[in-house]
Design an enzyme around this catalytic site. Structure first.
Site, PDB file in Angstrom:
ATOM      1  N   SER A   8      32.626  45.144  49.338  1.00 45.68           N
ATOM      2  CA  SER A   8      32.400  44.240  48.212  1.00 45.68           C
ATOM      3  C   SER A   8      31.042  44.508  47.580  1.00 45.68           C
ATOM      4  O   SER A   8      29.999  44.415  48.239  1.00 45.68           O
ATOM      5  CB  SER A   8      32.451  42.788  48.684  1.00 45.68           C
ATOM      6  OG  SER A   8      31.904  41.957  47.680  1.00 45.68           O
ATOM      7  N   HIS A  33      35.775  46.543  45.972  1.00 42.73           N
ATOM      8  CA  HIS A  33      36.069  45.129  45.681  1.00 42.73           C
ATOM      9  C   HIS A  33      35.033  44.541  44.722  1.00 42.73           C
ATOM     10  O   HIS A  33      33.843  44.496  45.024  1.00 42.73           O
ATOM     11  CB  HIS A  33      36.065  44.368  47.012  1.00 42.73           C
ATOM     12  CG  HIS A  33      36.539  42.957  46.953  1.00 42.73           C
ATOM     13  ND1 HIS A  33      37.870  42.593  46.996  1.00 42.73           N
ATOM     14  CD2 HIS A  33      35.855  41.791  46.865  1.00 42.73           C
ATOM     15  CE1 HIS A  33      37.981  41.283  46.950  1.00 42.73           C
ATOM     16  NE2 HIS A  33      36.767  40.760  46.857  1.00 42.73           N
ATOM     17  N   ASP A  35      33.836  41.235  42.799  1.00 44.39           N
ATOM     18  CA  ASP A  35      33.945  39.772  42.786  1.00 44.39           C
ATOM     19  C   ASP A  35      33.499  39.239  41.434  1.00 44.39           C
ATOM     20  O   ASP A  35      32.327  39.369  41.071  1.00 44.39           O
ATOM     21  CB  ASP A  35      33.072  39.175  43.898  1.00 44.39           C
ATOM     22  CG  ASP A  35      33.692  39.393  45.262  1.00 44.39           C
ATOM     23  OD1 ASP A  35      34.824  38.916  45.465  1.00 44.39           O
ATOM     24  OD2 ASP A  35      33.070  40.047  46.102  1.00 44.39           O
ATOM     25  N   MET A  37      32.971  35.981  39.093  1.00 45.06           N
ATOM     26  CA  MET A  37      32.813  34.520  39.171  1.00 45.06           C
ATOM     27  C   MET A  37      32.416  33.994  37.795  1.00 45.06           C
ATOM     28  O   MET A  37      31.633  34.639  37.096  1.00 45.06           O
ATOM     29  CB  MET A  37      31.727  34.169  40.189  1.00 45.06           C
ATOM     30  CG  MET A  37      31.980  34.766  41.563  1.00 45.06           C
ATOM     31  SD  MET A  37      30.717  34.267  42.741  1.00 45.06           S
ATOM     32  CE  MET A  37      31.145  35.311  44.133  1.00 45.06           C
ATOM     33  N   HIS A  66      38.713  40.779  42.147  1.00 45.29           N
ATOM     34  CA  HIS A  66      38.990  39.433  42.664  1.00 45.29           C
ATOM     35  C   HIS A  66      38.384  38.433  41.675  1.00 45.29           C
ATOM     36  O   HIS A  66      37.164  38.298  41.614  1.00 45.29           O
ATOM     37  CB  HIS A  66      38.346  39.334  44.063  1.00 45.29           C
ATOM     38  CG  HIS A  66      38.403  37.986  44.691  1.00 45.29           C
ATOM     39  ND1 HIS A  66      37.606  37.628  45.759  1.00 45.29           N
ATOM     40  CD2 HIS A  66      39.168  36.891  44.419  1.00 45.29           C
ATOM     41  CE1 HIS A  66      37.880  36.392  46.118  1.00 45.29           C
ATOM     42  NE2 HIS A  66      38.813  35.914  45.322  1.00 45.29           N
ATOM     43  N   MET A  68      37.473  34.949  40.598  1.00 42.43           N
ATOM     44  CA  MET A  68      37.264  33.556  41.003  1.00 42.43           C
ATOM     45  C   MET A  68      36.909  32.789  39.750  1.00 42.43           C
ATOM     46  O   MET A  68      35.741  32.480  39.483  1.00 42.43           O
ATOM     47  CB  MET A  68      36.142  33.490  42.051  1.00 42.43           C
ATOM     48  CG  MET A  68      36.578  34.006  43.409  1.00 42.43           C
ATOM     49  SD  MET A  68      35.190  34.458  44.449  1.00 42.43           S
ATOM     50  CE  MET A  68      34.976  36.159  43.955  1.00 42.43           C
ATOM     51  N   MET A 140      41.298  33.961  51.915  1.00 42.95           N
ATOM     52  CA  MET A 140      39.847  33.739  51.967  1.00 42.95           C
ATOM     53  C   MET A 140      39.494  33.152  53.335  1.00 42.95           C
ATOM     54  O   MET A 140      40.036  32.130  53.745  1.00 42.95           O
ATOM     55  CB  MET A 140      39.399  32.750  50.878  1.00 42.95           C
ATOM     56  CG  MET A 140      39.434  33.293  49.454  1.00 42.95           C
ATOM     57  SD  MET A 140      38.490  34.805  49.164  1.00 42.95           S
ATOM     58  CE  MET A 140      36.833  34.325  49.614  1.00 42.95           C
ATOM     59  N   ASP A 178      39.026  38.234  53.177  1.00 46.03           N
ATOM     60  CA  ASP A 178      37.742  38.298  52.484  1.00 46.03           C
ATOM     61  C   ASP A 178      36.819  37.185  52.975  1.00 46.03           C
ATOM     62  O   ASP A 178      37.132  36.003  52.836  1.00 46.03           O
ATOM     63  CB  ASP A 178      38.025  38.128  50.980  1.00 46.03           C
ATOM     64  CG  ASP A 178      36.809  38.340  50.103  1.00 46.03           C
ATOM     65  OD1 ASP A 178      35.721  38.629  50.620  1.00 46.03           O
ATOM     66  OD2 ASP A 178      36.964  38.208  48.863  1.00 46.03           O
TER      67      ASP A 178
HETATM   68  C1  DX5 Z   1      33.032  35.626  48.322  1.00 45.03           C
HETATM   69  C2  DX5 Z   1      33.576  36.933  47.887  1.00 45.03           C
HETATM   70  C3  DX5 Z   1      33.499  38.024  48.892  1.00 45.03           C
HETATM   71  C4  DX5 Z   1      32.112  38.350  49.396  1.00 45.03           C
HETATM   72  C5  DX5 Z   1      32.245  38.538  50.877  1.00 45.03           C
HETATM   73  O1  DX5 Z   1      33.398  34.650  47.450  1.00 45.03           O
HETATM   74  O2  DX5 Z   1      34.925  36.815  47.498  1.00 45.03           O
HETATM   75  O3  DX5 Z   1      34.168  39.196  48.464  1.00 45.03           O
HETATM   76  O4  DX5 Z   1      31.536  39.506  48.846  1.00 45.03           O
HETATM   77  O5  DX5 Z   1      30.993  38.623  51.409  1.00 45.03           O
HETATM   78  P1  DX5 Z   1      30.707  38.763  52.949  1.00 45.03           P
HETATM   79  O6  DX5 Z   1      31.435  40.002  53.415  1.00 45.03           O
HETATM   80  O7  DX5 Z   1      29.236  38.896  53.005  1.00 45.03           O
HETATM   81  O8  DX5 Z   1      31.236  37.537  53.612  1.00 45.03           O
HETATM   82 ZN    ZN Z   2      36.066  38.746  47.061  1.00 40.41          ZN
END
Ligand code: DX5
Ligand code: ZN
Length: 217
Positions: A8, A33, A35, A37, A66, A68, A140, A178
């Site tokens: 990620s 990956h 993320d 947001m 991903h 969010m 998650m 994740d």
């Molecule tokens: C959190 C993200 C993850 C995040 C995971 O909301 O969706 O992808 O990067 O981070 P770690 O591996 O540090 O838990």
């Molecule tokens: Zn993620």
């Protein structure tokens, strides 16, 4: 069952993203990956669409996006244009399973794979029918929104249930996990039946990233 890794970029050096992407590719990661947001579905914000667009073609891994976000339908299309190969949106962000189905169809019509994700407090049974339509389910194992949180073991039962459904019906659907993945929690997830493990803070920011990747295989 597969044995894939999805580093990620949330924990990567944001000033050197291209190098950070190429590093994990050279060590054998199959997915990268992203993320996304929006500051609404989760409090933080991350990469914008222009950043993603500029980097989806500099490598050959699967661009695993991903989202969010509170408005997945609109945002998903922006990331299809940016070069996403797979877009995973949240079940909690859509009004009903039929609405989720519409987004899945829209992504497939655009030639993009579709994934659906559930937060720790969402029951896996909400996915019983949707699992037949999606290419991936993302479980998650932390509350979405930030990296570096502790793995929640409640994810394991969900993975096992999904594995059972998928195998029983011979579905072509991958299970991704994740949040809080490290050398210990990865073993539990693989054993439960996960195909792809996302890892951010366990990999990025460490000199021995190659060994760390091997430890979660
Ligand atoms: C959190 C993200 C993850 C995040 C995971 O909301 O969706 O992808 O990067 O981070 P770690 O591996 O540090 O838990
Ligand atoms: Zn993620």
């Amino acid at each position: 069952m597969k044995n894939y890794i999805a580093p990620s970029l949330l924990s990567a050096d944001k000033n050197n993203l291209e190098a950070e992407i190429k590093k994990v590719e050279s060590f054998g990661a199959e997915y990268i990956h992203w993320d996304i947001m929006d500051g609404v579905f989760v409090p933080n914000t991350t990469f914008n669409v222009e950043t993603v667009k500029g980097l989806t073609k500099c490598h050959k891994m699967v661009n695993d996006v991903h989202i969010m976000v509170a408005n997945p339908k609109k945002v998903a299309l922006e990331y299809v244009d940016a070069g996403a190969d797979l877009i995973t949106f949240h079940y909690e962000a859509v009004e009903c399973p039929i609405c989720a189905g519409k987004i899945i169809n829209m992504l497939h019509e655009k030639g993009c794979k579709a994934g659906i994700s559930i937060k720790p407090n969402t029951k896996v049974k909400v996915l019983k029918e949707l699992v037949e339509k999606v290419d991936l389910v993302l479980v998650m194992s932390v509350e979405p929104g930030k990296g570096g949180q502790k793995f929640m073991p409640s994810a394991l039962k969900k993975i096992k249930t999904l594995r059972k459904w998928i195998d029983k019906k011979h579905l072509d659907c991958l299970i991704e996990v994740d949040g809080g993945i490290n050398a210990e929690t990865s073993k539990l997830c693989r054993k439960a039946g996960a195909d792809i493990l996302v890892a951010g803070s366990y990999l990025y920011g460490h000199d021995d990233i190659k060994e760390r990747m091997e430890s979660i295989r």
